[in-house]
Design an enzyme around this catalytic site. Structure first.
Site, mmCIF file in Angstrom:
data_model
loop_
_atom_site.group_PDB
_atom_site.id
_atom_site.type_symbol
_atom_site.label_atom_id
_atom_site.label_comp_id
_atom_site.label_asym_id
_atom_site.label_seq_id
_atom_site.Cartn_x
_atom_site.Cartn_y
_atom_site.Cartn_z
ATOM 1 N N CYS A 79 0.833 -1.210 0.000
ATOM 2 C CA CYS A 79 0.000 0.000 0.000
ATOM 3 C C CYS A 79 0.872 1.267 0.000
ATOM 4 O O CYS A 79 1.430 1.596 -1.036
ATOM 5 C CB CYS A 79 -0.973 -0.076 1.154
ATOM 6 S SG CYS A 79 -2.459 0.863 0.850
ATOM 7 N N HIS A 169 -3.461 -4.984 1.919
ATOM 8 C CA HIS A 169 -2.723 -5.319 3.142
ATOM 9 C C HIS A 169 -2.857 -6.813 3.440
ATOM 10 O O HIS A 169 -3.872 -7.229 3.984
ATOM 11 C CB HIS A 169 -3.325 -4.564 4.341
ATOM 12 C CG HIS A 169 -3.089 -3.100 4.325
ATOM 13 N ND1 HIS A 169 -2.119 -2.494 5.072
ATOM 14 C CD2 HIS A 169 -3.709 -2.105 3.661
ATOM 15 C CE1 HIS A 169 -2.145 -1.194 4.878
ATOM 16 N NE2 HIS A 169 -3.100 -0.927 4.024
ATOM 17 N N GLU A 171 -1.252 -8.291 5.710
ATOM 18 C CA GLU A 171 -1.014 -8.456 7.159
ATOM 19 C C GLU A 171 -2.275 -8.209 7.984
ATOM 20 O O GLU A 171 -2.276 -8.466 9.177
ATOM 21 C CB GLU A 171 0.132 -7.536 7.615
ATOM 22 C CG GLU A 171 -0.206 -6.077 7.868
ATOM 23 C CD GLU A 171 -0.488 -5.249 6.606
ATOM 24 O OE1 GLU A 171 -0.493 -5.807 5.491
ATOM 25 O OE2 GLU A 171 -0.729 -4.036 6.755
HETATM 26 N N1 GLN Z 1 -3.544 6.347 1.022
HETATM 27 C C1 GLN Z 1 -2.267 6.078 1.591
HETATM 28 C C2 GLN Z 1 -1.165 6.862 0.874
HETATM 29 O O1 GLN Z 1 -1.379 7.430 -0.116
HETATM 30 C C3 GLN Z 1 -1.947 4.599 1.554
HETATM 31 C C4 GLN Z 1 -2.923 3.851 2.403
HETATM 32 C C5 GLN Z 1 -2.398 2.614 3.033
HETATM 33 O O2 GLN Z 1 -1.184 2.384 3.128
HETATM 34 N N2 GLN Z 1 -3.307 1.817 3.549
HETATM 35 O O3 GLN Z 1 -0.079 6.892 1.351
#
Ligand code: GLN
Length: 194
Positions: A79, A169, A171
């Protein structure tokens, strides 16, 4: 096996717990000296990529981490971690590590509808549950990048050489499959370098 987990911000504790359950040692990466440990792989957790990128720069970690990744150490970006790895962001002018030749859209599912669960097949791993939180998706990949997973036609997982990037994610689910796969990859890479 020693797995470094970037522990500056975001959801790093959850990765630590899974990595330990799978029998590997966790090295929290908080400062430059932590990168002197003999680690076999690195996990970049989810969180807020702008904050993480800023901290990486301020702590003098950004360039060193970039070089370590470019030298072939296995890395898994989740992410915000995927955003850190991306060479291009379609809705942000920033670039952080920029080691993964893909174009990523931040908050791609909209801020309100940003959190959902799904499941899909990840190449070489099988079906895995996926939790998306204000997630990015991958809009473009260079031809040398392998697509590992798609959800609703959007690319949510890629692999390029030693780098794995995931929009979701792993995890935050009760499956350890993705971490198991990553640790096996780290093992293979360490054996190769013996
Ligand atoms: N929206 C976040 C970003 O742009 C990422 C979200 C996440 O890691 N769950 O950094």
């Amino acid at each position: 096996m020693k797995i470094g987990i970037l522990a500056l911000q975001g959801a790093f504790i959850e990765h630590e717990e899974i990595v330990r359950k799978l029998g590997a040692t966790v090295i929290e990466i908080r400062q430059l000296s932590d990168l002197e440990e003999d680690i076999d792989g690195i996990i970049l957790p989810g969180g807020e990529s702008t904050a993480q990128g800023k901290l990486l720069k301020e702590l003098g970690l950004l360039q060193v981490l970039k070089e370590i990744i470019q030298s072939g150490l296995p890395v898994m970006g989740v992410c915000a971690g995927l955003i850190l790895l991306a060479e291009k962001l379609s809705n942000d002018t920033k670039q952080h590590l920029g080691t993964l030749p893909i174009k990523v859209k931040r908050n791609a599912y909209g801020r309100q509808l940003g959190s959902f669960s799904s499941q899909s097949i990840v190449k070489d791993i099988g079906t895995v549950p996926m939790t998306f939180i204000r997630a990015p998706y991958i809009e473009e990949v260079a031809p040398i990048v392998e697509v590992l997973a798609k959800v609703d036609e959007k690319i949510v997982g890629v692999c390029f050489q030693n780098q794995i990037g995931l929009s979701f994610h792993p995890e935050l689910t009760n499956s350890f499959k993705v971490h198991h796969y990553f640790i096996e990859l780290c093992k293979k890479n360490s054996l190769k370098n013996l």
